[in-house]
Motif scaffolding. Structure first.
Motif, short mmCIF file in Angstrom:
data_model
loop_
_atom_site.label_atom_id
_atom_site.label_comp_id
_atom_site.label_asym_id
_atom_site.label_seq_id
_atom_site.Cartn_x
_atom_site.Cartn_y
_atom_site.Cartn_z
N VAL A 7 0.65 -1.11 0.05
CA VAL A 7 -0.04 0.21 -0.04
C VAL A 7 1.31 1.73 0.23
CG1 VAL A 7 -1.37 1.00 0.85
CG2 VAL A 7 -2.10 -1.09 1.36
N MET A 8 1.84 1.23 0.93
CA MET A 8 2.89 2.01 0.88
C MET A 8 3.68 2.49 -0.29
SD MET A 8 4.35 2.53 4.56
CE MET A 8 5.37 3.93 4.59
N LEU A 9 3.67 1.65 -1.01
CA LEU A 9 4.87 1.41 -2.45
C LEU A 9 3.60 1.82 -3.58
CD1 LEU A 9 7.03 1.01 -4.04
CD2 LEU A 9 5.79 -1.23 -4.56
N CYS A 10 2.15 1.32 -4.00
CA CYS A 10 1.20 2.10 -4.49
C CYS A 10 1.13 3.41 -4.02
CB CYS A 10 -0.16 1.28 -4.01
SG CYS A 10 0.32 -0.43 -4.84
N MET A 11 1.16 4.20 -3.40
CA MET A 11 0.86 5.18 -2.69
C MET A 11 2.06 6.44 -3.11
SD MET A 11 -1.29 7.31 -1.10
CE MET A 11 -1.48 8.73 -0.90
N LEU A 12 3.41 6.11 -3.03
CA LEU A 12 3.89 6.54 -3.55
C LEU A 12 4.28 6.84 -4.97
CD1 LEU A 12 6.81 7.80 -3.12
CD2 LEU A 12 8.14 5.43 -3.28
N VAL A 13 3.96 5.32 -5.96
CA VAL A 13 3.33 6.08 -6.84
C VAL A 13 3.32 7.21 -7.53
CG1 VAL A 13 3.41 4.53 -9.25
CG2 VAL A 13 4.90 3.62 -7.69
N ALA A 14 1.36 7.05 -6.71
CA ALA A 14 0.64 7.99 -6.55
C ALA A 14 1.19 9.35 -6.51
CB ALA A 14 -0.78 7.71 -6.28
N LEU A 15 2.06 9.37 -5.99
CA LEU A 15 2.13 10.99 -5.49
C LEU A 15 3.20 11.43 -6.34
CD1 LEU A 15 2.74 10.68 -1.12
CD2 LEU A 15 1.34 12.57 -2.89
N LEU A 16 4.24 10.32 -7.09
CA LEU A 16 4.82 10.80 -7.52
C LEU A 16 4.07 11.43 -9.81
CD1 LEU A 16 7.43 7.65 -7.51
CD2 LEU A 16 8.07 10.56 -7.60
N ILE A 17 3.32 10.72 -10.08
CA ILE A 17 2.35 10.84 -10.74
C ILE A 17 1.65 12.13 -10.71
CG2 ILE A 17 0.58 10.30 -12.25
CD1 ILE A 17 1.22 7.45 -11.86
N ALA A 18 1.05 12.01 -9.30
CA ALA A 18 0.94 13.71 -9.01
C ALA A 18 1.55 15.20 -9.46
CB ALA A 18 -0.21 13.98 -8.03
N THR A 19 2.46 14.90 -8.27
CA THR A 19 3.62 15.27 -8.82
C THR A 19 3.85 15.65 -10.63
OG1 THR A 19 4.72 14.72 -6.35
CG2 THR A 19 5.98 16.55 -8.05
N VAL A 20 4.39 14.86 -11.33
CA VAL A 20 4.48 15.40 -12.55
C VAL A 20 3.28 16.30 -13.44
CG1 VAL A 20 5.32 14.29 -14.30
CG2 VAL A 20 6.13 13.25 -12.39
N THR A 21 2.57 15.41 -12.56
CA THR A 21 1.09 15.80 -13.41
C THR A 21 1.12 17.10 -13.16
OG1 THR A 21 0.17 13.94 -13.51
CG2 THR A 21 -1.51 15.57 -14.24
N ALA A 22 0.63 18.05 -11.86
CA ALA A 22 0.79 19.30 -10.95
C ALA A 22 2.41 20.07 -11.87
CB ALA A 22 1.14 19.05 -9.83
N ARG A 23 3.65 19.44 -11.86
CA ARG A 23 4.47 19.63 -12.80
C ARG A 23 3.78 20.72 -13.85
NH1 ARG A 23 8.42 23.98 -12.30
NH2 ARG A 23 10.09 23.64 -13.34
N SER A 24 3.44 19.50 -14.76
CA SER A 24 3.38 19.98 -16.04
C SER A 24 2.49 20.15 -16.31
CB SER A 24 3.30 18.95 -16.87
OG SER A 24 2.31 17.88 -16.99
N ALA A 25 1.41 20.73 -15.59
CA ALA A 25 -0.14 20.99 -15.75
C ALA A 25 0.32 22.73 -15.74
CB ALA A 25 -1.60 20.69 -15.03
N GLY A 26 1.42 23.33 -15.07
CA GLY A 26 1.65 24.23 -14.45
C GLY A 26 0.74 24.89 -12.75
N SER A 27 1.44 23.89 -12.31
CA SER A 27 0.80 24.55 -10.58
C SER A 27 1.54 26.17 -10.04
CB SER A 27 0.39 23.54 -10.38
OG SER A 27 -1.13 22.84 -11.08
#
Length: 53
Positions: A7-27
């Motif tokens: 579960v911790m590993l899945c959450m880490l992957v989700a946080l990584l995806i969210a970070t990359v998405t936020a960065r590319s979306a121009g937040s």
């Protein structure tokens, strides 16, 4: 690897995806930085959980 580590590993992957998405979306950089810091802390916790057991 037990359930908690999985579960911790899945959450880490989700946080990584969210970070990359936020960065590319121009937040705002403050928000992206906060998300990146949270991802880093979660990654350290995940690494220690995997190494400990």
């Amino acid at each position: 690897m037990d359930l908690l580590e999985s579960v911790m590993l899945c959450m880490l992957v989700a946080l990584l995806i969210a970070t990359v998405t936020a960065r590319s979306a121009g937040s705002e950089l403050r928000d992206v930085g906060l998300l990146a810091a949270l991802t880093t802390v979660w990654g350290a916790g995940t690494a220690s959980a995997v190494l400990m057991g």
